[in-house]
Design an enzyme around this catalytic site. Structure first.
Site, PDB file in Angstrom:
ATOM      1  N   LYS A 159      14.016   7.930  11.674  1.00  0.00           N
ATOM      2  CA  LYS A 159      14.235   8.458  10.327  1.00  0.00           C
ATOM      3  C   LYS A 159      15.559   9.216  10.223  1.00  0.00           C
ATOM      4  CE  LYS A 159      10.748   6.563   8.512  1.00  0.00           C
ATOM      5  NZ  LYS A 159      10.895   5.626   7.390  1.00  0.00           N
ATOM      6  N   ILE A 185       3.122   4.477  -0.504  1.00  0.00           N
ATOM      7  CA  ILE A 185       4.293   4.808  -1.311  1.00  0.00           C
ATOM      8  C   ILE A 185       4.995   3.545  -1.808  1.00  0.00           C
ATOM      9  CG2 ILE A 185       6.612   5.839  -1.179  1.00  0.00           C
ATOM     10  CD1 ILE A 185       5.263   7.983   0.683  1.00  0.00           C
ATOM     11  N   SER A 232      11.975  10.522   6.227  1.00  0.00           N
ATOM     12  CA  SER A 232      10.848  11.431   6.455  1.00  0.00           C
ATOM     13  C   SER A 232      11.377  12.798   6.867  1.00  0.00           C
ATOM     14  CB  SER A 232       9.946  10.883   7.560  1.00  0.00           C
ATOM     15  OG  SER A 232       9.044  11.877   8.010  1.00  0.00           O
ATOM     16  N   SER A 267       0.841  -1.207   0.000  1.00  0.00           N
ATOM     17  CA  SER A 267       0.000   0.000   0.000  1.00  0.00           C
ATOM     18  C   SER A 267       0.872   1.251   0.000  1.00  0.00           C
ATOM     19  CB  SER A 267      -0.928   0.014   1.219  1.00  0.00           C
ATOM     20  OG  SER A 267      -0.186   0.165   2.418  1.00  0.00           O
ATOM     21  N   THR A 301      -1.463   8.625   2.652  1.00  0.00           N
ATOM     22  CA  THR A 301      -1.362   7.175   2.531  1.00  0.00           C
ATOM     23  C   THR A 301      -2.157   6.506   3.653  1.00  0.00           C
ATOM     24  OG1 THR A 301       0.582   7.017   3.956  1.00  0.00           O
ATOM     25  CG2 THR A 301       0.982   7.452   1.622  1.00  0.00           C
ATOM     26  N   TYR A 313       9.688   7.928  15.981  1.00  0.00           N
ATOM     27  CA  TYR A 313       9.672   7.799  14.525  1.00  0.00           C
ATOM     28  C   TYR A 313      10.664   8.781  13.895  1.00  0.00           C
ATOM     29  CZ  TYR A 313       7.735   7.790   9.750  1.00  0.00           C
ATOM     30  OH  TYR A 313       7.573   7.701   8.385  1.00  0.00           O
TER      31      TYR A 313
END
Length: 324
Positions: A209, A55, A180, A53, A240, A205
């Site tokens: 990244k 990207i 990100s 799903s 997304t 997160y």
């Protein structure tokens, strides 16, 4: 320290709203060259993680539409098979394959790479796309914080273990890691599993990244004579399934202003297609151009000096030698 964190957050928000939205993509697209994307990938093997799903799916579909043999790495067999069938149907390319692997498990990653490598084929493009933003602290069966396991340990392990396959495709082999813009808000830290008592999934997160960007720099330096290049990139703020699930408030607030999955995947595909002479190994890309890894006055640049210590920890956690 508080003021510096506040500055990073404010600068990131302002920069992001101008650059990372659909409007930013449309503005930057005015300089895109159509011929850059009209390159055949026939005869090339490409592996995309998290490909069912968002990207990852758009990347797998884009590569398949240009004739590549694509290996989709997905955690769910059911969702993976549905995505595989759809890509084969829309592209007319039968050379799309599903590999089922739970990237939160080091043992599963090792088993998958062992199966893939046993076929002795070269790997031209590895796209480390799979990502996870978990708001609660979750510990895997192997004792790792879940977000870190998927975003960092799996990225590290699959890249290192795939090096022999990548070297078989040299000098055209490349690794593209989907990072990100959130990484702009934090420096690199050796606190990989978020030891603070109150878990902050968004910050974890962002830290993950940042590690990906620093790893990409280090890989480019370490393997510069191996014929394998390394790039990290930021897809912008895309609408997304992952964004909607992990950041529902953000997704709702920017409804209609977020990029499509295809727009988010555009630079991933561009990096896979371009002649290496046009690109800089170790660099960070955004909207088909090299981008800064640090915002002005954010105080994050010097933090990348700890990447060697982080790699030592990743080697130990994943039980890999420092050089595969």
């Amino acid at each position: 320290m508080f003021l510096l964190k506040a500055w990073r957050t404010a600068a990131f928000g302002l920069y992001g709203f101008k650059q990372f939205t659909k409007a930013g993509f449309q503005e930057h697209a005015k300089k895109f060259k159509e011929e850059d994307m009209q390159i055949s990938m026939e005869g090339k093997n490409c592996l995309v993680t998290g490909a069912n799903s968002g990207i990852g799916y758009a990347t797998a579909e884009g590569l398949a539409s240009r004739g590549a043999t694509v290996y989709m790495v997905c955690r769910s067999k059911e969702r993976g098979e549905a995505a595989l069938s759809k890509i084969q149907s829309t592209t007319g390319n039968p050379n799309v394959h599903l590999e089922v692997c739970d990237l939160s498990s080091i043992s599963e990653v090792k088993s998958f790479v062992s199966r893939f490598s046993s076929e002795e084929k070269g790997l031209h493009v590895l796209v480390n796309n799979a990502g996870l933003l978990e708001h609660n602290r979750v510990t895997t069966a192997e004792g790792l914080e879940l977000s870190f396991a998927v975003n960092v340990v799996a990225t590290y392990a699959i890249t290192e273990l795939m090096m022999p396959s990548l070297e078989k495709a040299a000098p055209d082999a490349r690794v593209i890691t989907v990072s990100s813009g959130g990484m702009y808000t934090t420096p690199l830290t050796e606190d990989l599993q978020f030891s603070e008592s109150k878990f902050d999934g968004v910050l974890q997160y962002a830290r993950n990244k940042r590690v990906q960007v620093a790893l990409t720099e280090k890989w480019a330096e370490t393997y510069k004579n191996k014929g394998v290049s390394f790039y990290s990139m930021h897809p912008g703020w895309a609408d997304t399934p992952g964004t909607a699930k992990s950041l529902p408030g953000f997704s709702e607030k920017l409804s209609g202003k977020l990029r499509t999955s295809e727009e988010g995947a555009d630079t991933v595909i561009w990096l896979a297609l371009q002649p290496k002479e046009k690109l800089a190994s170790g660099a960070f890309y955004f909207d088909r151009a090299e981008a800064p890894k640090h915002l002005p006055f954010a105080g994050t640049a010097s933090s990348h000096a700890v990447i060697d210590a982080i790699i030592d920890k990743l080697c130990a956690l994943s039980n890999l030698p420092s050089e595969i």
